[in-house]
Design an enzyme around this catalytic site. Structure first.
Site, mmCIF file in Angstrom:
data_model
loop_
_atom_site.group_PDB
_atom_site.id
_atom_site.type_symbol
_atom_site.label_atom_id
_atom_site.label_comp_id
_atom_site.label_asym_id
_atom_site.label_seq_id
_atom_site.Cartn_x
_atom_site.Cartn_y
_atom_site.Cartn_z
ATOM 1 N N ASP A 188 78.803 5.977 -48.585
ATOM 2 C CA ASP A 188 78.175 7.260 -48.883
ATOM 3 C C ASP A 188 79.150 8.404 -48.601
ATOM 4 O O ASP A 188 79.899 8.369 -47.621
ATOM 5 C CB ASP A 188 76.945 7.400 -47.967
ATOM 6 C CG ASP A 188 76.140 8.664 -48.231
ATOM 7 O OD1 ASP A 188 75.448 8.713 -49.252
ATOM 8 O OD2 ASP A 188 76.221 9.606 -47.407
ATOM 9 N N GLU A 225 81.163 6.423 -52.978
ATOM 10 C CA GLU A 225 80.486 7.502 -53.683
ATOM 11 C C GLU A 225 81.388 8.737 -53.670
ATOM 12 O O GLU A 225 81.519 9.424 -52.660
ATOM 13 C CB GLU A 225 79.146 7.837 -53.021
ATOM 14 C CG GLU A 225 78.328 8.802 -53.866
ATOM 15 C CD GLU A 225 77.684 9.943 -53.078
ATOM 16 O OE1 GLU A 225 76.914 10.703 -53.682
ATOM 17 O OE2 GLU A 225 77.970 10.098 -51.872
HETATM 18 C C1 ARE Z 1 68.389 16.862 -46.098
HETATM 19 C C2 ARE Z 1 67.764 18.152 -46.617
HETATM 20 C C3 ARE Z 1 68.743 19.311 -46.443
HETATM 21 C C4 ARE Z 1 69.167 19.429 -44.978
HETATM 22 C C5 ARE Z 1 69.745 18.098 -44.529
HETATM 23 C C6 ARE Z 1 70.123 18.069 -43.056
HETATM 24 O O1 ARE Z 1 67.437 17.984 -48.005
HETATM 25 O O2 ARE Z 1 68.103 20.499 -46.858
HETATM 26 O O3 ARE Z 1 70.143 20.413 -44.838
HETATM 27 O O4 ARE Z 1 68.780 17.048 -44.748
HETATM 28 O O5 ARE Z 1 68.989 18.258 -42.257
HETATM 29 C C7 ARE Z 1 70.448 12.947 -48.995
HETATM 30 C C8 ARE Z 1 69.642 14.040 -49.684
HETATM 31 C C9 ARE Z 1 69.750 15.386 -48.975
HETATM 32 C C10 ARE Z 1 69.418 15.219 -47.507
HETATM 33 C C11 ARE Z 1 70.408 14.232 -46.934
HETATM 34 C C12 ARE Z 1 70.207 13.979 -45.451
HETATM 35 O O6 ARE Z 1 70.086 14.149 -51.020
HETATM 36 O O7 ARE Z 1 68.818 16.276 -49.569
HETATM 37 O O8 ARE Z 1 69.533 16.498 -46.865
HETATM 38 O O9 ARE Z 1 70.214 12.951 -47.601
HETATM 39 O O10 ARE Z 1 68.923 13.572 -45.204
HETATM 40 C C13 ARE Z 1 77.279 16.133 -52.501
HETATM 41 C C14 ARE Z 1 78.072 15.012 -51.832
HETATM 42 C C15 ARE Z 1 77.472 13.640 -52.054
HETATM 43 C C16 ARE Z 1 75.984 13.616 -51.715
HETATM 44 C C17 ARE Z 1 75.304 14.716 -52.536
HETATM 45 C C18 ARE Z 1 73.811 14.776 -52.241
HETATM 46 O O11 ARE Z 1 79.416 15.018 -52.300
HETATM 47 O O12 ARE Z 1 78.160 12.717 -51.235
HETATM 48 O O13 ARE Z 1 75.902 15.994 -52.226
HETATM 49 N N1 ARE Z 1 75.379 12.293 -51.938
HETATM 50 C C19 ARE Z 1 75.146 11.339 -50.806
HETATM 51 C C20 ARE Z 1 73.861 10.545 -50.981
HETATM 52 C C21 ARE Z 1 72.660 11.448 -50.779
HETATM 53 C C22 ARE Z 1 72.634 11.929 -49.341
HETATM 54 C C23 ARE Z 1 73.968 12.216 -48.792
HETATM 55 C C24 ARE Z 1 75.136 11.955 -49.479
HETATM 56 C C25 ARE Z 1 74.057 12.575 -47.375
HETATM 57 O O14 ARE Z 1 73.853 9.866 -52.199
HETATM 58 O O15 ARE Z 1 71.455 10.811 -51.108
HETATM 59 O O16 ARE Z 1 71.832 13.148 -49.245
HETATM 60 O O17 ARE Z 1 74.143 11.351 -46.674
HETATM 61 C C26 ARE Z 1 78.591 18.881 -56.850
HETATM 62 C C27 ARE Z 1 79.695 18.366 -55.919
HETATM 63 C C28 ARE Z 1 79.232 17.113 -55.179
HETATM 64 C C29 ARE Z 1 77.899 17.339 -54.512
HETATM 65 C C30 ARE Z 1 76.871 17.794 -55.526
HETATM 66 C C31 ARE Z 1 75.555 18.092 -54.851
HETATM 67 O O18 ARE Z 1 78.458 18.000 -57.931
HETATM 68 O O19 ARE Z 1 80.862 18.051 -56.656
HETATM 69 O O20 ARE Z 1 80.190 16.742 -54.219
HETATM 70 O O21 ARE Z 1 77.456 16.094 -53.902
HETATM 71 O O22 ARE Z 1 77.332 18.956 -56.203
HETATM 72 O O23 ARE Z 1 74.567 18.090 -55.769
#
Ligand code: ARE
Length: 474
Positions: A188, A225
């Site tokens: 991740d 990812e």
């Molecule tokens: C939650 C709440 C937030 C709060 C946070 C901490 O929603 O409001 O601030 O908790 O309390 C998942 C959810 C999040 C969640 C998080 C933790 O989607 O909503 O936050 O879990 O519970 C970037 C990253 C990429 C990431 C995406 C989501 O680069 O790695 O953002 N994806 C992974 C997973 C997710 C997960 C996380 C990471 C965290 O697949 O499911 O989040 O572990 C552009 C950029 C990208 C960026 C993207 C965002 O395209 O190039 O880099 O991705 O925008 O949309």
């Protein structure tokens, strides 16, 4: 570490998002093994914070490396891995190496009962304390390397992977999973970690466990990812030699094409011809658990006709390490998985056709999708050949002389003789039906000595594609 260690001729991973371990074990034995699926991506396995309403994303906020979550405990996890491996289905775990949980008021209690004080960066269950994290900062510019790699992704406490202690705890966690028999990991938020740190960690891991049927010296499969739309400062190219990388442009472009924003004829050069990663480094998907929740071009189960066509193309065209999504129904970003009044995740239930009914979508149980997993297995190691298109969005192509796919995404019928490249005979279209005890329950096509057959995909047909292969010859 690009080899997924698939069994026999198998080659598709299904993401059983938020499923319980005992249900996955059952699914391996009763459905995935018999249908030829190669592996399962499972939701995070280690202890997480408990968020009000139990959104799925609480599992992306770790508290410790104890293997107890709403999907089950360590014993159930180990039992699942063993039973899936026994029927030739590999397990890949979604692992969070980048961060721990985000802020929480006061003392948090995790899914295994461990206490932590995230706002003080105190995680005694590992243990990690403030010195294991760089100073806090926010990501405001996604093209600033320092921010992306050293600041906190959506406020999640960012671990310092250059520290020996942090590295040793992460390696210990991953080795524990290898010992239990997993075949590899989805890493991740890989973009948020320096590739040199990840390289050190991957290199330090144990070989896969030979007691679970892996050969000697087999290295864990790694898929990272990295969201790179093609012009990121921290790019997919920094990670692709360490392991496979999620190819997000695949998902975006296949959505565009099958939504009708792009004629399907352009898909002839799909893959590296579109600037995607080399096939063996690309983890490909129509949608994932994040982008299926975003508005935009990406397709999801809510547009089933287009979704099934895109998936058929995904699995028929020889490009990438394929993953199919298996979702639960959602209204918005925070919808929790199907759960009971005590907030326990519930097991999927099936109707007489094997489709899920109680809040689970189970795309992998849609005939049009699992039949294409069978197609991909049947045509393994053949090339794409005899591409045909009508200059617009009707296309067909062969896979060697083993399989044939035709798609009609125009608003008029496709009716014509096409080269299927198959040996003469009668073939069952595995999209509209199945071959059961030698007879076909859907459309069938007679292929003549010259390999041609009459293909009809009406604009009002239930599905917009037809797929034939040598394992479904009547
Ligand atoms: C939650 C709440 C937030 C709060 C946070 C901490 O929603 O409001 O601030 O908790 O309390 C998942 C959810 C999040 C969640 C998080 C933790 O989607 O909503 O936050 O879990 O519970 C970037 C990253 C990429 C990431 C995406 C989501 O680069 O790695 O953002 N994806 C992974 C997973 C997710 C997960 C996380 C990471 C965290 O697949 O499911 O989040 O572990 C552009 C950029 C990208 C960026 C993207 C965002 O395209 O190039 O880099 O991705 O925008 O949309």
């Amino acid at each position: 570490q690009h080899n997924p260690h698939w069994w026999g001729n198998r080659n598709t991973i299904v993401h059983l998002f938020e499923w319980k371990w005992s249900d996955i074990a059952e699914e391996c034995e009763s459905f995935l093994g018999p249908r030829g699926f190669a592996g399962v991506q499972v939701s995070p396995v280690n202890e997480n914070i408990i968020s009000a309403g139990r959104p799925w994303w609480e599992r992306y906020q770790p508290i410790s490396y104890k293997l107890t979550t709403r999907s089950g405990n360590e014993e159930e996890f180990g039992d699942m891995v063993r039973r899936c491996n026994e029927v030739g289905v590999r397990i890949y775990v979604d692992v969070l190496l980048n961060h721990m949980s985000g802020d929480f008021d006061g003392v948090a209690i995790g899914t295994a009962g461990t206490e932590a004080e995230p706002s003080k960066k105190s995680f005694p269950g590992v243990p990690f304390s403030a010195q294991d994290f760089p100073p806090s900062c926010e990501i405001t510019d996604w093209n600033n390397r320092f921010q992306v790699q050293q600041c906190e992704l959506v406020g999640l406490k960012d671990l310092d992977q250059s520290s020996d202690w942090v590295r040793s705890k992460l390696i210990e966690f991953l080795d524990h999973l290898i010992e239990l028999g997993v075949a590899g990991f989805r890493v991740d938020a890989a973009k948020h970690m320096a590739s040199e740190d990840l390289e050190y960690i991957y290199r330090s891991l144990s070989d896969l466990n030979t007691d679970h049927g892996f050969p000697h010296n087999a290295r864990p499969f790694i898929f990272q990812e990295v969201i790179d739309h093609g012009h990121e400062t921290v790019s997919r190219d920094e990670y692709k030699d360490l392991g496979a990388v999620t190819e997000f442009r695949f998902s975006e472009e296949i959505g565009n094409a099958f939504r009708g924003n792009n004629a399907l004829r352009w898909l002839q050069s799909w893959g590296t011809g579109w600037g995607f990663l080399p096939s063996g480094q690309a983890l490909t998907f129509v949608d994932n658990h994040d982008n299926q929740r975003d508005a935009g071009a990406v397709l999801n189960y809510k547009s089933p006709r287009q979704y099934k066509m895109a998936t058929a193309f995904h699995l028929a065209y020889p490009y990438g390490i394929s993953r199919v999504m298996s979702s639960f129904a959602f209204d918005d970003h925070d919808t929790p998985p199907p759960q009971d009044a005590q907030e326990r995740i519930i097991s999927p239930e099936f109707d007489e056709d094997g489709a899920c009914v109680n809040g689970w979508i189970c795309e992998h149980r849609w005939r049009q999708i699992y039949a294409m997993v069978g197609f991909k297995n049947a045509v393994r190691d053949t090339e794409m050949a005899e591409w045909w298109d009508n200059g617009d969005s009707q296309i067909s192509f062969c896979r060697g002389n083993k399989g044939f796919l035709a798609v009609n995404n125009n608003q008029y019928d496709l009716s014509q003789e096409l080269n299927t490249c198959l040996p003469a005979g009668e073939y069952c279209d595995v999209i509209s039906g199945s071959l059961i005890n030698g007879s076909c329950t859907g459309k069938s096509v007679t292929v003549k000595d010259n390999g041609y057959g009459y293909i009809h995909i009406g604009v009002d047909d239930f599905d917009g594609m037809m797929a034939l292969h040598v394992d479904a010859k009547v």
